[in-house]
Scaffold this motif. Structure first.
Motif, PDB file in Angstrom:
ATOM      1  N   HIS A 321      89.405 -76.974  -3.303  1.00 61.18           N
ATOM      2  CA  HIS A 321      90.121 -76.207  -4.320  1.00 61.18           C
ATOM      3  C   HIS A 321      89.471 -74.848  -4.575  1.00 61.18           C
ATOM      4  N   GLU A 322      88.336 -74.587  -3.937  1.00 57.59           N
ATOM      5  CA  GLU A 322      87.728 -73.261  -4.027  1.00 57.59           C
ATOM      6  C   GLU A 322      88.496 -72.279  -3.146  1.00 57.59           C
ATOM      7  N   GLU A 323      88.340 -71.010  -3.421  1.00 59.64           N
ATOM      8  CA  GLU A 323      89.029 -69.979  -2.636  1.00 59.64           C
ATOM      9  C   GLU A 323      88.627 -70.049  -1.172  1.00 59.64           C
ATOM     10  N   ARG A 324      87.349 -70.312  -0.918  1.00 64.30           N
ATOM     11  CA  ARG A 324      86.859 -70.558   0.432  1.00 64.30           C
ATOM     12  C   ARG A 324      86.279 -71.972   0.456  1.00 64.30           C
ATOM     13  N   ALA A 325      86.756 -72.787   1.375  1.00 63.35           N
ATOM     14  CA  ALA A 325      86.437 -74.217   1.346  1.00 63.35           C
ATOM     15  C   ALA A 325      85.170 -74.545   2.139  1.00 63.35           C
ATOM     16  N   TYR A 326      84.080 -73.877   1.768  1.00 62.47           N
ATOM     17  CA  TYR A 326      82.754 -74.283   2.212  1.00 62.47           C
ATOM     18  C   TYR A 326      81.829 -74.103   1.015  1.00 62.47           C
ATOM     19  N   SER A 327      80.599 -74.585   1.108  1.00 64.68           N
ATOM     20  CA  SER A 327      79.730 -74.573  -0.060  1.00 64.68           C
ATOM     21  C   SER A 327      78.280 -74.378   0.365  1.00 64.68           C
ATOM     22  N   TRP A 328      77.413 -74.234  -0.644  1.00 70.04           N
ATOM     23  CA  TRP A 328      75.969 -74.118  -0.438  1.00 70.04           C
ATOM     24  C   TRP A 328      75.260 -75.161  -1.296  1.00 70.04           C
ATOM     25  N   GLN A 329      74.178 -75.686  -0.771  1.00 76.98           N
ATOM     26  CA  GLN A 329      73.245 -76.428  -1.602  1.00 76.98           C
ATOM     27  C   GLN A 329      71.899 -75.715  -1.566  1.00 76.98           C
ATOM     28  N   ILE A 330      71.287 -75.556  -2.757  1.00 79.84           N
ATOM     29  CA  ILE A 330      69.982 -74.907  -2.861  1.00 79.84           C
ATOM     30  C   ILE A 330      68.976 -75.937  -3.349  1.00 79.84           C
ATOM     31  N   LEU A 454      62.688 -73.856  -8.589  1.00 81.44           N
ATOM     32  CA  LEU A 454      61.720 -72.771  -8.400  1.00 81.44           C
ATOM     33  C   LEU A 454      60.297 -73.217  -8.703  1.00 81.44           C
ATOM     34  N   ASP A 455      59.943 -74.392  -8.322  1.00 78.25           N
ATOM     35  CA  ASP A 455      58.592 -74.922  -8.491  1.00 78.25           C
ATOM     36  C   ASP A 455      57.682 -74.269  -7.450  1.00 78.25           C
ATOM     37  N   PRO A 456      56.674 -73.488  -7.879  1.00 76.13           N
ATOM     38  CA  PRO A 456      55.812 -72.791  -6.904  1.00 76.13           C
ATOM     39  C   PRO A 456      55.108 -73.743  -5.942  1.00 76.13           C
ATOM     40  N   GLY A 457      54.873 -74.980  -6.374  1.00 75.05           N
ATOM     41  CA  GLY A 457      54.197 -75.941  -5.514  1.00 75.05           C
ATOM     42  C   GLY A 457      55.118 -76.690  -4.577  1.00 75.05           C
ATOM     43  N   ALA A 458      56.412 -76.349  -4.609  1.00 81.77           N
ATOM     44  CA  ALA A 458      57.391 -77.077  -3.792  1.00 81.77           C
ATOM     45  C   ALA A 458      58.056 -76.188  -2.749  1.00 81.77           C
ATOM     46  N   MET A 459      57.533 -74.993  -2.548  1.00 78.82           N
ATOM     47  CA  MET A 459      58.141 -74.046  -1.629  1.00 78.82           C
ATOM     48  C   MET A 459      57.953 -74.483  -0.172  1.00 78.82           C
ATOM     49  N   PRO A 460      58.764 -73.937   0.757  1.00 80.20           N
ATOM     50  CA  PRO A 460      59.736 -72.860   0.565  1.00 80.20           C
ATOM     51  C   PRO A 460      61.051 -73.346  -0.022  1.00 80.20           C
ATOM     52  N   LEU A 461      61.856 -72.378  -0.444  1.00 81.83           N
ATOM     53  CA  LEU A 461      63.233 -72.664  -0.848  1.00 81.83           C
ATOM     54  C   LEU A 461      64.096 -72.881   0.393  1.00 81.83           C
ATOM     55  N   ILE A 462      65.116 -73.685   0.238  1.00 82.75           N
ATOM     56  CA  ILE A 462      66.044 -73.973   1.339  1.00 82.75           C
ATOM     57  C   ILE A 462      67.473 -73.829   0.829  1.00 82.75           C
ATOM     58  N   ALA A 463      68.312 -73.162   1.597  1.00 80.29           N
ATOM     59  CA  ALA A 463      69.750 -73.124   1.321  1.00 80.29           C
ATOM     60  C   ALA A 463      70.480 -73.702   2.527  1.00 80.29           C
ATOM     61  N   ILE A 464      71.468 -74.548   2.254  1.00 82.48           N
ATOM     62  CA  ILE A 464      72.236 -75.193   3.317  1.00 82.48           C
ATOM     63  C   ILE A 464      73.706 -74.822   3.155  1.00 82.48           C
ATOM     64  N   ARG A 465      74.268 -74.201   4.175  1.00 88.43           N
ATOM     65  CA  ARG A 465      75.708 -73.925   4.176  1.00 88.43           C
ATOM     66  C   ARG A 465      76.415 -75.173   4.709  1.00 88.43           C
TER      67      ARG A 465
END
Length: 542
Positions: A321-330, A454-465
């Motif tokens: 139902h989003e304008e573009r039918a894909y998403s991200w998880q951070i 944003l836990d400094p001890g849990a880096m790096p950040l990850i984004a998944i398309r």
């Protein structure tokens, strides 16, 4: 022209075909099993699966303190399945649902155990329902060895059958059409995949067990459910490459009724396989519960946040139902180590290979191998040491500037601030659901305890398309409880049967609009056994 002759022809070498072949050999019948794939892939999509099966009233449930009954399971099934109001169209699906829950212990659990299949001791609790109405108790029994172990064990017992000489296996054989003689199905015909050499197979009975339609993305788009709006621009393929609906067409040409093809079990978190074995090959992630699920702009999808484990279909619906039918998880590295998983045997080697030390290591200390594989190889994963860098990489991957840093920063900082207030003051629905998930032991070991992004001890950040990924057909060839194919008037077509996903796992759609999970492999075993019994009885009575 190659020619085959037997009592029964089984079209399809997946789980349903393997089970039916065993049962028919035990009943004294000769069997020709035709499969379109290579012999090394004998077992079909089941061999690639995670191996979860829904069963009711098992010893594993009782040892875990779970009190389950067929009546409770049927109530959950009919409620969650959201069957339509057309009683005639839903007659056989509902009958199959009732039969499945009543028979799953004896017909599936005991039968598999007798053939050396084992299950993890703790059933998992999936598809609980967005607001209840799903599985009231844990019923998802994971096969020790995944679907690979399940298929391999059943292939082993098939090839060791005392009447093995009565079984003909023919691989790389594509069936194009069914044969009819004197008003009944009398076999099939087609050609080999390699040389296009024509063949015919004659038999008293034909059993179609070729899977669904979801391996054909064109058919997926054609039958896309109206509730999901228009099909997304990108749909990944998580089904079998030969689950293309070719035999659905042949059954329809022979007068069979094919129903509910718009009912599909697709997933919301598909990513590209970096070693594709088919066009658009996708992997289905088990979406991390502690990750923030964002839309294509980087806005948190809401107002009800998306969390897996409750209603798989709803996740697909919301994203479509989003304008573009894909998403991200951070998420971050520590969340990924605890929660990231890929459905299927390929990326669960410790479980697939029955390695107890490896399974315990990955479960207790995090699956470092998997996180490394995904972040280093999958195009849909990006990592960064800061939020601005992560958003830049997200936009570079997508090739535009659609993700807004300010929006993402606001979402992430707000979520982290909610966690910092402590559990007594949590007022975020995702955190409430995480707390609920952690009450069950099977979920607690794979779900973080309120982990900040944003836990400094849990880096790096990850984004998944993540993209919608096609997986299973919930509709299919309509059958009665003997797995006989029915015509549009509801009458059996003489000599023609269907089982497994080809039959919508029973009745042309026994799950309804959504499944309780585990009814797919279970439905293959159950419908194949019913088909074999009916076929053996019919041949004996001729």
């Amino acid at each position: 022209m190659r020619q085959y002759q037997s009592d029964v022809v089984i079209i399809g070498g997946g789980l349903a075909g393997i089970v039916a072949a065993q049962e028919l050999l035990s009943a004294g019948k000769s069997v020709t099993l035709l499969d379109r794939d290579d012999e090394q892939n004998f077992g079909g999509l089941a061999k690639e699966s995670f191996g979860g099966i829904l069963m009711v009233g098992t010893p594993e449930q009782r040892r875990s303190g779970i009190r389950d009954t067929p009546d409770l399971a049927l109530r959950d099934w009919l409620s969650f399945g959201d069957f339509g109001r057309d009683k005639a169209a839903e007659l056989w699906p509902r009958r199959w649902a009732e039969a499945y829950v009543n028979d799953s212990h004896g017909e599936i659990y005991c039968w598999l155990k007798e053939r050396g299949v084992r299950f993890l001791p703790l059933p998992l609790w999936v598809e609980r329902g967005q607001f209840g109405g799903g599985n009231s108790v844990p019923r998802w029994h994971v096969t020790w060895g995944t679907g690979h172990g399940l298929a391999t064990q059943l292939i082993r017992t098939l090839l060791a059958h005392p009447r093995r000489q009565a079984l003909t296996l023919a691989f790389r054989h594509r069936v194009d059409d069914l044969s009819m003689q004197a008003g009944r199905i009398s076999g099939c015909c087609g050609a080999t995949e390699d040389s296009n050499e024509e063949f015919t197979a004659r038999a008293d009975t034909v059993l179609v067990a070729t899977g669904g339609i979801n391996g054909s993305i064109d058919r997926v788009r054609k039958h896309w459910h109206a509730e999901w709006n228009s099909p997304p621009q990108a749909i990944l393929n998580g089904s079998h490459k030969f689950a293309d609906g070719l035999l659905h067409d042949a059954v329809q040409s022979a007068g069979g009724n094919v129903t509910h093809l718009d009912r599909m079990w697709n997933y919301a978190a598909g990513v590209h396989h970096w070693r594709p074995r088919k066009a658009g090959h996708g992997l289905s992630l088990v979406p991390p519960r502690s990750a923030l699920w964002l839309n294509w702009r980087g806005e948190r999808i809401g107002p009800q946040p998306l969390v897996s484990g409750f209603d798989t279909r709803e996740l697909v619906t919301r994203i479509c139902h989003e304008e573009r039918a894909y998403s991200w998880q951070i998420l971050n590295q520590k969340i990924a180590l605890k929660e990231l998983a890929v459905s299927g045997a390929e990326f669960n080697p410790s479980l697939r290979d029955k390695s107890i030390p490896g399974f315990l290591r990955d479960t207790l200390f995090g699956n470092r191998w998997l996180v490394r594989q995904m972040t280093e190889n999958c195009i849909d994963f990006v990592t960064a040491s800061s939020l601005p860098e992560l958003v830049d990489k997200m936009n570079a991957l997508q090739g535009d500037r659609s993700v807004d840093l300010g929006t993402v920063r606001s979402v992430v900082e707000s979520y982290d601030a909610e966690i910092a207030r402590g559990p007594a003051l949590h007022n975020d629905e995702q955190l409430r659901r995480i707390a609920h998930l952690r009450q069950w032991r099977g979920d607690r070991i794979r779900t973080c305890k309120f982990r900040k992004i944003l836990d400094p001890g849990a880096m790096p950040l990850i984004a998944i398309r993540e993209f919608i990924i096609s997986r299973k057909s919930l509709g299919g060839i309509q059958t009665d409880l003997d797995s006989r194919v029915l015509d549009t008037a509801g009458k059996p077509i003489s000599g023609l049967y269907a089982a497994g996903e080809a039959a919508g796992f029973g009745g042309g759609g026994m799950n309804g609009l959504r499944g309780l999970e585990g009814t797919f492999l279970g439905g293959c075993v159950y419908s194949a056994r019913r088909a074999a019994r009916a076929i053996a009885g019919r041949i004996s009575d001729k």
